[in-house]
Write an enzyme that holds these catalytic residues in place. Structure first.
Site, mmCIF file in Angstrom:
data_model
loop_
_atom_site.group_PDB
_atom_site.id
_atom_site.type_symbol
_atom_site.label_atom_id
_atom_site.label_comp_id
_atom_site.label_asym_id
_atom_site.label_seq_id
_atom_site.Cartn_x
_atom_site.Cartn_y
_atom_site.Cartn_z
ATOM 1 N N GLN A 78 0.701 -1.230 -0.022
ATOM 2 C CA GLN A 78 -0.343 -0.012 -0.223
ATOM 3 C C GLN A 78 1.042 1.128 0.067
ATOM 4 O O GLN A 78 1.239 1.782 0.932
ATOM 5 C CB GLN A 78 -1.002 0.138 1.419
ATOM 6 C CG GLN A 78 -1.993 1.242 1.082
ATOM 7 C CD GLN A 78 -3.098 1.100 1.990
ATOM 8 O OE1 GLN A 78 -3.269 -0.127 2.929
ATOM 9 N NE2 GLN A 78 -3.643 2.053 2.015
ATOM 10 N N PHE A 79 1.094 1.684 -1.256
ATOM 11 C CA PHE A 79 1.970 2.873 -1.298
ATOM 12 C C PHE A 79 1.399 4.251 -0.760
ATOM 13 O O PHE A 79 2.146 5.121 -0.242
ATOM 14 C CB PHE A 79 2.274 3.276 -2.849
ATOM 15 C CG PHE A 79 1.496 3.811 -3.552
ATOM 16 C CD1 PHE A 79 1.083 5.128 -3.882
ATOM 17 C CD2 PHE A 79 0.473 2.962 -4.226
ATOM 18 C CE1 PHE A 79 0.232 5.793 -4.742
ATOM 19 C CE2 PHE A 79 -0.437 3.425 -5.025
ATOM 20 C CZ PHE A 79 -0.982 4.698 -5.203
ATOM 21 N N THR A 80 -0.049 4.155 -0.656
ATOM 22 C CA THR A 80 -0.487 5.383 -0.191
ATOM 23 C C THR A 80 -0.277 5.696 1.465
ATOM 24 O O THR A 80 -0.635 6.773 1.928
ATOM 25 C CB THR A 80 -2.236 5.325 -0.227
ATOM 26 O OG1 THR A 80 -2.528 4.117 0.466
ATOM 27 C CG2 THR A 80 -2.459 5.094 -1.999
#
Length: 150
Positions: A78-80
């Site tokens: 999850q890059f967010t």
């Protein structure tokens, strides 16, 4: 690296209607990787995840780790988690690692957690539009950032 660790009674990931990973009791781990992350960060975080004592003992106290309850892990990239929101209303993800760095580190985290737990790690698909379902137990949600080890 940043991880959001949720104690769950069940969790699953689907991509385009197909299940990619499913667990019963254990951890849903949302993992964010940034450019500055190293193998040392990965090893430290993996040890922290498997060692977290957040499962109830016979007295209802959070004293048990994943191995003590024979728990599992669903690991989702999850890059967010590296969203920068100081300016404006549209988050910037400039600190998140690009796929050429993030994918190998994500795959190494899967291998490391497999070695530490002795169990198959359930996963999503890196970069896919994933649908995550979970029942957060407690709720218990822990945020760990490897840049805040001290």
């Amino acid at each position: 690296m940043r991880a959001v660790i949720q104690r769950v009674t069940e969790a699953s990931c689907t991509v385009e209607g197909e299940s990619t990973g499913k667990i019963d009791e254990g951890f849903l781990v949302l993992l964010g990787i940034e450019d500055a992350d190293t193998d040392e960060d990965l090893q430290w975080l993996a040890q922290k995840i498997v060692g977290l004592r957040v499962f109830g003992d016979e007295n209802g106290l959070m004293n048990k780790a994943l191995a003590d309850i024979d728990g599992n892990i669903l690991l989702i990239s999850q890059f967010t988690l590296f969203a920068q929101t100081k300016k404006g209303n549209r988050p910037s993800f400039i600190k998140a690692a690009r796929p050429d760095k993030a994918i190998p580190m994500y795959e190494q985290m899967i291998k490391t957690l497999t070695t530490l737990t002795g169990k198959k790690i359930a996963t999503g698909i890196f970069g896919a539009d994933m649908k995550i379902s979970l029942v957060n137990d407690g709720p218990v949600t822990i945020l760990i950032d490897t840049k805040n080890k001290e």
